[in-house]
Motif scaffolding. Sequence first.
Motif, PDB file in Angstrom:
ATOM      1  N   TYR A  51       0.846  -1.196   0.000  1.00 39.51           N
ATOM      2  CA  TYR A  51       0.000   0.000   0.000  1.00 39.51           C
ATOM      3  C   TYR A  51       0.881   1.246   0.000  1.00 39.51           C
ATOM      4  O   TYR A  51       2.034   1.204   0.433  1.00 39.51           O
ATOM      5  N   TRP A  55      -0.488   6.039   3.390  1.00 40.36           N
ATOM      6  CA  TRP A  55      -1.615   5.443   4.093  1.00 40.36           C
ATOM      7  C   TRP A  55      -1.053   4.855   5.386  1.00 40.36           C
ATOM      8  O   TRP A  55       0.125   4.522   5.476  1.00 40.36           O
ATOM      9  N   PHE A  73      -6.657   0.095   6.314  1.00 37.70           N
ATOM     10  CA  PHE A  73      -5.674   1.160   6.191  1.00 37.70           C
ATOM     11  C   PHE A  73      -6.405   2.491   6.171  1.00 37.70           C
ATOM     12  O   PHE A  73      -7.431   2.636   5.513  1.00 37.70           O
ATOM     13  N   SER A  74      -5.871   3.445   6.882  1.00 32.51           N
ATOM     14  CA  SER A  74      -6.455   4.781   6.914  1.00 32.51           C
ATOM     15  C   SER A  74      -5.808   5.638   5.832  1.00 32.51           C
ATOM     16  O   SER A  74      -4.586   5.703   5.733  1.00 32.51           O
ATOM     17  N   VAL A  75      -6.649   6.299   5.046  1.00 35.02           N
ATOM     18  CA  VAL A  75      -6.179   7.216   4.015  1.00 35.02           C
ATOM     19  C   VAL A  75      -6.214   8.637   4.555  1.00 35.02           C
ATOM     20  O   VAL A  75      -5.318   9.428   4.334  1.00 35.02           O
ATOM     21  N   ASP A 166     -10.346  12.730  -1.304  1.00 29.48           N
ATOM     22  CA  ASP A 166      -9.698  11.420  -1.316  1.00 29.48           C
ATOM     23  C   ASP A 166     -10.139  10.581  -2.511  1.00 29.48           C
ATOM     24  O   ASP A 166      -9.405   9.702  -2.958  1.00 29.48           O
ATOM     25  N   VAL A 170      -6.936   8.918  -4.317  1.00 30.95           N
ATOM     26  CA  VAL A 170      -6.751   7.473  -4.160  1.00 30.95           C
ATOM     27  C   VAL A 170      -6.913   6.740  -5.494  1.00 30.95           C
ATOM     28  O   VAL A 170      -6.304   5.689  -5.712  1.00 30.95           O
TER      29      VAL A 170
END
Length: 184
Positions: A51, A55, A73-75, A166, A170
Amino acid sequence: MDKTQMSQRLFAVFFCFASYLFLAGCQGSSDDSQLPESYETYSSDGISISYPQHWSFSYDDSPSLYSSRGISFSVSELSGVSVLVESDQETTTKDILDGFLSRLNIDRDPMLKELERESVEISGNEGEVLRWVDTLVDRSDRELTVVKVYDQPMDVYAVFNLTDDDIETVKPHMPKFVERIILK
């Protein structure tokens, strides 16, 4: 809507977005020039996931709220990407997306507008994306994308739960993220 209901609603939306997040309507190949040079890798218990380094790993739970195992996973504060592993039963992308719809009341909440659902393909994997506008506090664009990555030996999904800016930042990472989910 009173403050308690609003707080509960915000918590539910935040939890789901931060936990199981998921894919904008991205189709076609990725543009490597928009990807960071460095990816991090998380490996544990038979799965490896690469990743983008910006992130942050959130958790790896078995069972998770939505599946046999969830890796998240935190964006950003309200956006997240997850890998859901379902080893206990056969599932479809539609099952996963319908589960989110049901739990979040996305299709029945009067504060959520302009709901759209369509098919997507990311790195040769079929999926579905939900798009809507949340008007609870301010106007906020949302997208929830679910892509089936594996169906053997277990069902594995990439879930992109994204909001506002985002969605666009992303999108270039989606194909690489999906391609770099490896069962060992």
